[in-house]
Design a protein around this motif. Structure first.
Motif, PDB file in Angstrom:
ATOM      1  N   ALA A 101      38.984  51.911  46.008  1.00  0.00           N
ATOM      2  CA  ALA A 101      39.660  50.767  46.633  1.00  0.00           C
ATOM      3  C   ALA A 101      38.937  50.347  47.899  1.00  0.00           C
ATOM      4  O   ALA A 101      38.788  49.149  48.183  1.00  0.00           O
ATOM      5  CB  ALA A 101      41.117  51.120  46.928  1.00  0.00           C
ATOM      6  N   GLY A 102      38.470  51.328  48.684  1.00  0.00           N
ATOM      7  CA  GLY A 102      37.700  51.004  49.883  1.00  0.00           C
ATOM      8  C   GLY A 102      36.421  50.255  49.554  1.00  0.00           C
ATOM      9  O   GLY A 102      36.008  49.355  50.296  1.00  0.00           O
ATOM     10  N   ALA A 103      35.770  50.615  48.446  1.00  0.00           N
ATOM     11  CA  ALA A 103      34.563  49.898  48.029  1.00  0.00           C
ATOM     12  C   ALA A 103      34.883  48.450  47.676  1.00  0.00           C
ATOM     13  O   ALA A 103      34.119  47.530  48.014  1.00  0.00           O
ATOM     14  CB  ALA A 103      33.923  50.609  46.840  1.00  0.00           C
ATOM     15  N   LEU A 104      36.009  48.220  47.009  1.00  0.00           N
ATOM     16  CA  LEU A 104      36.399  46.847  46.686  1.00  0.00           C
ATOM     17  C   LEU A 104      36.678  46.054  47.962  1.00  0.00           C
ATOM     18  O   LEU A 104      36.270  44.883  48.080  1.00  0.00           O
ATOM     19  CB  LEU A 104      37.634  46.853  45.779  1.00  0.00           C
ATOM     20  CG  LEU A 104      38.204  45.467  45.427  1.00  0.00           C
ATOM     21  CD1 LEU A 104      37.191  44.632  44.650  1.00  0.00           C
ATOM     22  CD2 LEU A 104      39.501  45.604  44.627  1.00  0.00           C
ATOM     23  N   LEU A 108      25.587  48.063  40.056  1.00  0.00           N
ATOM     24  CA  LEU A 108      26.333  46.799  40.134  1.00  0.00           C
ATOM     25  C   LEU A 108      25.788  45.884  41.227  1.00  0.00           C
ATOM     26  O   LEU A 108      25.973  44.665  41.171  1.00  0.00           O
ATOM     27  CB  LEU A 108      27.813  47.078  40.409  1.00  0.00           C
ATOM     28  CG  LEU A 108      28.638  47.770  39.317  1.00  0.00           C
ATOM     29  CD1 LEU A 108      30.049  48.020  39.822  1.00  0.00           C
ATOM     30  CD2 LEU A 108      28.657  46.946  38.057  1.00  0.00           C
ATOM     31  N   LEU A 109      25.137  46.468  42.227  1.00  0.00           N
ATOM     32  CA  LEU A 109      24.663  45.689  43.368  1.00  0.00           C
ATOM     33  C   LEU A 109      23.346  44.974  43.087  1.00  0.00           C
ATOM     34  O   LEU A 109      22.959  44.086  43.851  1.00  0.00           O
ATOM     35  CB  LEU A 109      24.475  46.601  44.582  1.00  0.00           C
ATOM     36  CG  LEU A 109      25.705  47.375  45.057  1.00  0.00           C
ATOM     37  CD1 LEU A 109      25.330  48.274  46.224  1.00  0.00           C
ATOM     38  CD2 LEU A 109      26.816  46.432  45.452  1.00  0.00           C
ATOM     39  N   ALA A 110      22.645  45.349  42.029  1.00  0.00           N
ATOM     40  CA  ALA A 110      21.290  44.841  41.802  1.00  0.00           C
ATOM     41  C   ALA A 110      21.211  43.311  41.759  1.00  0.00           C
ATOM     42  O   ALA A 110      20.327  42.725  42.405  1.00  0.00           O
ATOM     43  CB  ALA A 110      20.712  45.453  40.536  1.00  0.00           C
ATOM     44  N   PRO A 111      22.080  42.608  41.003  1.00  0.00           N
ATOM     45  CA  PRO A 111      21.952  41.145  40.975  1.00  0.00           C
ATOM     46  C   PRO A 111      22.080  40.505  42.354  1.00  0.00           C
ATOM     47  O   PRO A 111      21.349  39.565  42.676  1.00  0.00           O
ATOM     48  CB  PRO A 111      23.097  40.707  40.049  1.00  0.00           C
ATOM     49  CG  PRO A 111      23.358  41.900  39.188  1.00  0.00           C
ATOM     50  CD  PRO A 111      23.129  43.085  40.071  1.00  0.00           C
ATOM     51  N   LEU A 112      22.976  41.020  43.163  1.00  0.00           N
ATOM     52  CA  LEU A 112      23.162  40.464  44.503  1.00  0.00           C
ATOM     53  C   LEU A 112      21.984  40.824  45.409  1.00  0.00           C
ATOM     54  O   LEU A 112      21.564  40.021  46.246  1.00  0.00           O
ATOM     55  CB  LEU A 112      24.471  40.985  45.089  1.00  0.00           C
ATOM     56  CG  LEU A 112      25.028  40.288  46.334  1.00  0.00           C
ATOM     57  CD1 LEU A 112      25.173  38.793  46.115  1.00  0.00           C
ATOM     58  CD2 LEU A 112      26.375  40.891  46.711  1.00  0.00           C
ATOM     59  N   GLU A 113      21.442  42.011  45.231  1.00  0.00           N
ATOM     60  CA  GLU A 113      20.316  42.438  46.059  1.00  0.00           C
ATOM     61  C   GLU A 113      19.060  41.615  45.793  1.00  0.00           C
ATOM     62  O   GLU A 113      18.189  41.495  46.663  1.00  0.00           O
ATOM     63  CB  GLU A 113      20.033  43.924  45.821  1.00  0.00           C
ATOM     64  CG  GLU A 113      21.113  44.837  46.401  1.00  0.00           C
ATOM     65  CD  GLU A 113      20.925  46.287  46.014  1.00  0.00           C
ATOM     66  OE1 GLU A 113      21.283  47.171  46.812  1.00  0.00           O
ATOM     67  OE2 GLU A 113      20.433  46.533  44.885  1.00  0.00           O
ATOM     68  N   ALA A 119      34.487  41.394  40.538  1.00  0.00           N
ATOM     69  CA  ALA A 119      35.200  41.492  39.260  1.00  0.00           C
ATOM     70  C   ALA A 119      34.964  42.853  38.613  1.00  0.00           C
ATOM     71  O   ALA A 119      35.893  43.475  38.077  1.00  0.00           O
ATOM     72  CB  ALA A 119      34.741  40.369  38.333  1.00  0.00           C
ATOM     73  N   ALA A 120      33.724  43.338  38.665  1.00  0.00           N
ATOM     74  CA  ALA A 120      33.422  44.641  38.072  1.00  0.00           C
ATOM     75  C   ALA A 120      34.154  45.760  38.822  1.00  0.00           C
ATOM     76  O   ALA A 120      34.703  46.690  38.212  1.00  0.00           O
ATOM     77  CB  ALA A 120      31.917  44.880  38.082  1.00  0.00           C
ATOM     78  N   LEU A 121      34.155  45.691  40.145  1.00  0.00           N
ATOM     79  CA  LEU A 121      34.853  46.713  40.927  1.00  0.00           C
ATOM     80  C   LEU A 121      36.362  46.659  40.709  1.00  0.00           C
ATOM     81  O   LEU A 121      37.033  47.694  40.645  1.00  0.00           O
ATOM     82  CB  LEU A 121      34.528  46.542  42.407  1.00  0.00           C
ATOM     83  CG  LEU A 121      33.101  46.891  42.835  1.00  0.00           C
ATOM     84  CD1 LEU A 121      32.884  46.531  44.300  1.00  0.00           C
ATOM     85  CD2 LEU A 121      32.809  48.359  42.596  1.00  0.00           C
ATOM     86  N   ALA A 122      36.904  45.447  40.615  1.00  0.00           N
ATOM     87  CA  ALA A 122      38.347  45.320  40.393  1.00  0.00           C
ATOM     88  C   ALA A 122      38.737  45.847  39.019  1.00  0.00           C
ATOM     89  O   ALA A 122      39.788  46.484  38.862  1.00  0.00           O
ATOM     90  CB  ALA A 122      38.767  43.859  40.552  1.00  0.00           C
ATOM     91  N   ALA A 130      39.713  38.751  42.320  1.00  0.00           N
ATOM     92  CA  ALA A 130      39.082  39.641  41.348  1.00  0.00           C
ATOM     93  C   ALA A 130      40.108  40.571  40.722  1.00  0.00           C
ATOM     94  O   ALA A 130      40.046  40.881  39.523  1.00  0.00           O
ATOM     95  CB  ALA A 130      37.970  40.433  42.026  1.00  0.00           C
ATOM     96  N   ALA A 131      41.084  41.030  41.514  1.00  0.00           N
ATOM     97  CA  ALA A 131      42.135  41.891  40.979  1.00  0.00           C
ATOM     98  C   ALA A 131      42.998  41.136  39.969  1.00  0.00           C
ATOM     99  O   ALA A 131      43.393  41.687  38.937  1.00  0.00           O
ATOM    100  CB  ALA A 131      42.998  42.431  42.113  1.00  0.00           C
ATOM    101  N   VAL A 132      43.307  39.875  40.248  1.00  0.00           N
ATOM    102  CA  VAL A 132      44.065  39.053  39.295  1.00  0.00           C
ATOM    103  C   VAL A 132      43.289  38.918  37.995  1.00  0.00           C
ATOM    104  O   VAL A 132      43.843  39.064  36.895  1.00  0.00           O
ATOM    105  CB  VAL A 132      44.382  37.678  39.910  1.00  0.00           C
ATOM    106  CG1 VAL A 132      44.891  36.711  38.849  1.00  0.00           C
ATOM    107  CG2 VAL A 132      45.419  37.826  41.028  1.00  0.00           C
ATOM    108  N   ALA A 133      41.989  38.629  38.097  1.00  0.00           N
ATOM    109  CA  ALA A 133      41.174  38.495  36.890  1.00  0.00           C
ATOM    110  C   ALA A 133      41.159  39.800  36.101  1.00  0.00           C
ATOM    111  O   ALA A 133      41.251  39.801  34.861  1.00  0.00           O
ATOM    112  CB  ALA A 133      39.756  38.087  37.276  1.00  0.00           C
ATOM    113  N   ALA A 134      41.071  40.934  36.812  1.00  0.00           N
ATOM    114  CA  ALA A 134      41.052  42.228  36.131  1.00  0.00           C
ATOM    115  C   ALA A 134      42.384  42.502  35.447  1.00  0.00           C
ATOM    116  O   ALA A 134      42.425  42.957  34.295  1.00  0.00           O
ATOM    117  CB  ALA A 134      40.735  43.338  37.137  1.00  0.00           C
ATOM    118  N   GLY A 135      43.483  42.224  36.123  1.00  0.00           N
ATOM    119  CA  GLY A 135      44.784  42.517  35.547  1.00  0.00           C
ATOM    120  C   GLY A 135      45.115  41.683  34.333  1.00  0.00           C
ATOM    121  O   GLY A 135      45.817  42.146  33.422  1.00  0.00           O
ATOM    122  N   ALA A 136      44.615  40.462  34.293  1.00  0.00           N
ATOM    123  CA  ALA A 136      44.887  39.568  33.163  1.00  0.00           C
ATOM    124  C   ALA A 136      43.794  39.619  32.107  1.00  0.00           C
ATOM    125  O   ALA A 136      43.915  38.958  31.074  1.00  0.00           O
ATOM    126  CB  ALA A 136      45.055  38.140  33.665  1.00  0.00           C
TER     127      ALA A 136
END
Length: 588
Positions: free
Chosen positions: A43-46, A104-109, A81-84, A161-167
């Motif tokens: 959760a801290g990472a998110l 997961l960080l590679a595209p942003l990096e 979204a991936a973290l959520a 992102a949490a909403v997208a994950a939950g649905a």
């Protein structure tokens, strides 16, 4: 009501350094054992990734002049979204799923990054126990749909992102930054994002945020921007962090939008107090032992039922209501524990480190665990709040205050911009004093302003204790005094933040009823322990401190539907703060 009390926290960061910190945090998640502790780290990472996404999106907005969903925004939202999804899967599995990796960080990096970004603290995650899992649980109402998710920055990036994950939806389309006057926010969409919204306008939209706040204008601004592009109001679903509507500053148009929109909310209690392996009362079983009864809610003044004589409310102090941290009394392993919300991610970790430091100095009980935002410490069953105890000798009182404040001044230095500067303190004091006292305050304010250059020259910010309430001082059975609630008021929602140690001396004067000479003596003792503003500048801090205390209790009195007895208590606290302000103005 135009009093000044609230303040925002933000800091400048280099995106590469922020990405490296996030990579290290994900490595820590991977190294942790399955269960509640690892889930809290995830959760801290998110939360940390959400702050990074907010900073990058704000930088793109500044360059484009509007929210346009640029490449960094989209890549950051994919990461969120991936973290959520990982967090929601972890919740459903009791913290026993495989953790996400740093890949997961590679595209942003790989993307170009600005030289610096501004990271805003998400108050909901740090102060008010807003859990992404609650938004994910609420989003099950949209499961099976093809809804488009939009978040409202700052905290809304991760919540979207949490909403997208939950649905089970695609990553959020974008996040938007409402701008303009606080109670009349607007959202401006750039051409690319506007075209993508228009293309989906016949579908369902989900808008996620922490609010609504005093006016609900941020959520309303996002809905207005969608409606302007042809999205029917009945196709907009709101995901707020509480079930209550907008506050007293909401206008008729905002209230109408709120009433017409579909709203989805799962409260904290339904998830974090349920029978679940990651629920509050089960999250620290490995350290505390099995819970022997359901947690007792101490929030919003509920702690008074346990700290004062049973059935006698005459000695109760006032409560700050919803502004207090969530906290619970838990019976486990044959003893009582206080479970206090300290913050998700870095906020909770900082509170744990400070609690350990205070305990090591003999100034508080040793914390037992930090689990998913809650800090567990022993409940001091032999302690009584100072107002309900026989008055201790003045020497004992002053010695306890000296040891506590001197240690904080030595042990917790702060960055120069970690709180409001002296000029901002005086500006707020001027606004609050003139609001309450009118022209009678001008002479004292002008005298304080004359000392401002000297205060600016000498002030040395520390992570102050930050409270000025007598009931936070506890008297133990052996007569010793210990300061409670000393972990994170330097990082609360108030304007002051980190200040010179004289801020705490002024607070101790108010809390302990010290005379001017006693306050000066305390200031000299604290100043001998650590450098900073000389004791002769204490009158400046007295004035500013009293003015913010007046604002604090004025805001608390503005809460709706107050119990009559509670209203009287808060009126008494406000009157005491006004009296202190008058005295400080006269002395200045």
């Amino acid at each position: 009501m135009s009093v000044r009390w609230f303040g925002d926290r933000e800091r400048e960061a280099e995106p590469g350094a922020a990405l490296a910190a996030l990579r290290a945090r994900l490595a820590g998640v991977a190294a942790a054992a399955p269960g509640p502790e690892r889930h809290g780290l995830l959760a801290g990472a998110l939360v940390e990734a959400s702050a990074l996404a907010q900073g990058l999106a704000d930088a793109e907005r500044a360059a484009a002049g509007a929210d346009d969903g640029g490449p960094a925004d989209r890549a950051a939202l994919d990461l969120l979204a991936a973290l959520a999804r990982a967090l929601w899967a972890s919740w459903r599995a009791g913290g026993r799923t495989a953790p996400p990796g740093p890949e997961l960080l590679a595209p942003l990096e790989r993307l170009p990054r600005p030289a610096a970004i501004r990271l805003r603290r998400a108050e909901g995650h740090a102060l008010y126990a807003v859990y992404p899992e609650c938004h994910a649980a609420a989003a099950r109402a949209l499961a099976g749909s093809d809804a488009v998710v939009i978040g409202i920055r700052s905290i809304g990036a991760g919540l979207a992102a949490a909403v997208a994950a939950g649905a089970g939806l695609a990553p959020p389309l974008a996040t938007v930054r409402p701008v303009g006057p606080p109670f009349r926010r607007e959202v401006h969409l750039g051409p690319s994002l506007a075209a993508r919204v228009a293309a989906a306008r016949r579908g369902v939209f989900a808008v996620a945020d922490e609010g609504p706040g005093q006016s609900g204008s941020s959520l309303a601004a996002a809905v207005a921007a969608l409606e302007a592009l042809g999205v029917p109001a009945e196709r907009v679903h709101l995901f707020p962090s509480h079930a209550g509507g907008p506050g007293p500053e909401a206008g008729a148009e905002i209230l109408d939008r709120w009433a017409r929109a579909a709203r989805h909310h799962v409260p904290f209690e339904a998830l974090l107090l349920a029978d679940h392996p990651l629920a509050l009362h089960r999250s620290a079983e490995d350290v505390l032992g099995r819970a022997e009864a359901p947690p007792a809610d101490l929030s919003a003044g509920g702690w008074r039922r346990h700290a004062f004589a049973p059935g006698d409310q005459s000695a109760w102090p006032p409560s700050q209501g919803w502004r207090e941290r969530r906290k619970y009394l838990l019976r486990a392993g044959g003893r009582s524990w206080l479970a206090r919300f300290a913050g998700l991610g870095a906020a909770g970790e900082a509170a744990l480190a400070r609690a350990r430091a205070l305990a090591g100095a003999g100034l508080g009980p040793a914390p037992a665990a930090l689990r998913h935002g809650f800090l567990f410490v022993p409940w001091l069953e032999d302690a009584v709040p100072l107002p309900a105890a026989p008055p201790p000798p003045r020497a004992v009182l002053l010695d306890a205050a000296t040891r506590h404040l001197a240690f904080i001044a030595r042990a917790f230095p702060a960055a120069p911009d970690a709180g409001a500067g002296p000029a901002a303190l005086l500006e707020a004091a001027r606004a609050n004093a003139l609001e309450a006292l009118g022209g009678d305050a001008r002479r004292g304010l002008d005298a304080a302003a004359a000392r401002l250059p000297e205060v600016v020259r000498w002030a040395r910010p520390v992570e102050v204790d930050g409270t000025a309430d007598a009931w936070d001082w506890l008297v133990r059975r052996d007569g010793a005094l210990v300061k409670a609630d000393a972990l994170d008021h330097h990082a609360d929602h108030g304007l002051a933040g980190c200040q010179d140690a004289l801020w705490d001396v002024a607070g101790a004067e108010l809390a302990l009823g010290l005379t001017s000479s006693e306050g000066q003596a305390l200031a000299k003792r604290v100043r001998a322990a650590a450098p900073g503003a000389p004791p002769g500048l204490l009158p400046f801090y007295r004035l500013c401190r009293a003015a913010l205390e007046l604002a604090r209790w004025s805001l608390a009195l503005g809460d709706g539907a107050l119990d009559p007895a509670e209203r009287v208590r808060r009126q008494g606290a406000r009157a005491a703060a006004e009296g202190a302000l008058r005295r400080a103005l006269g002395a200045a």
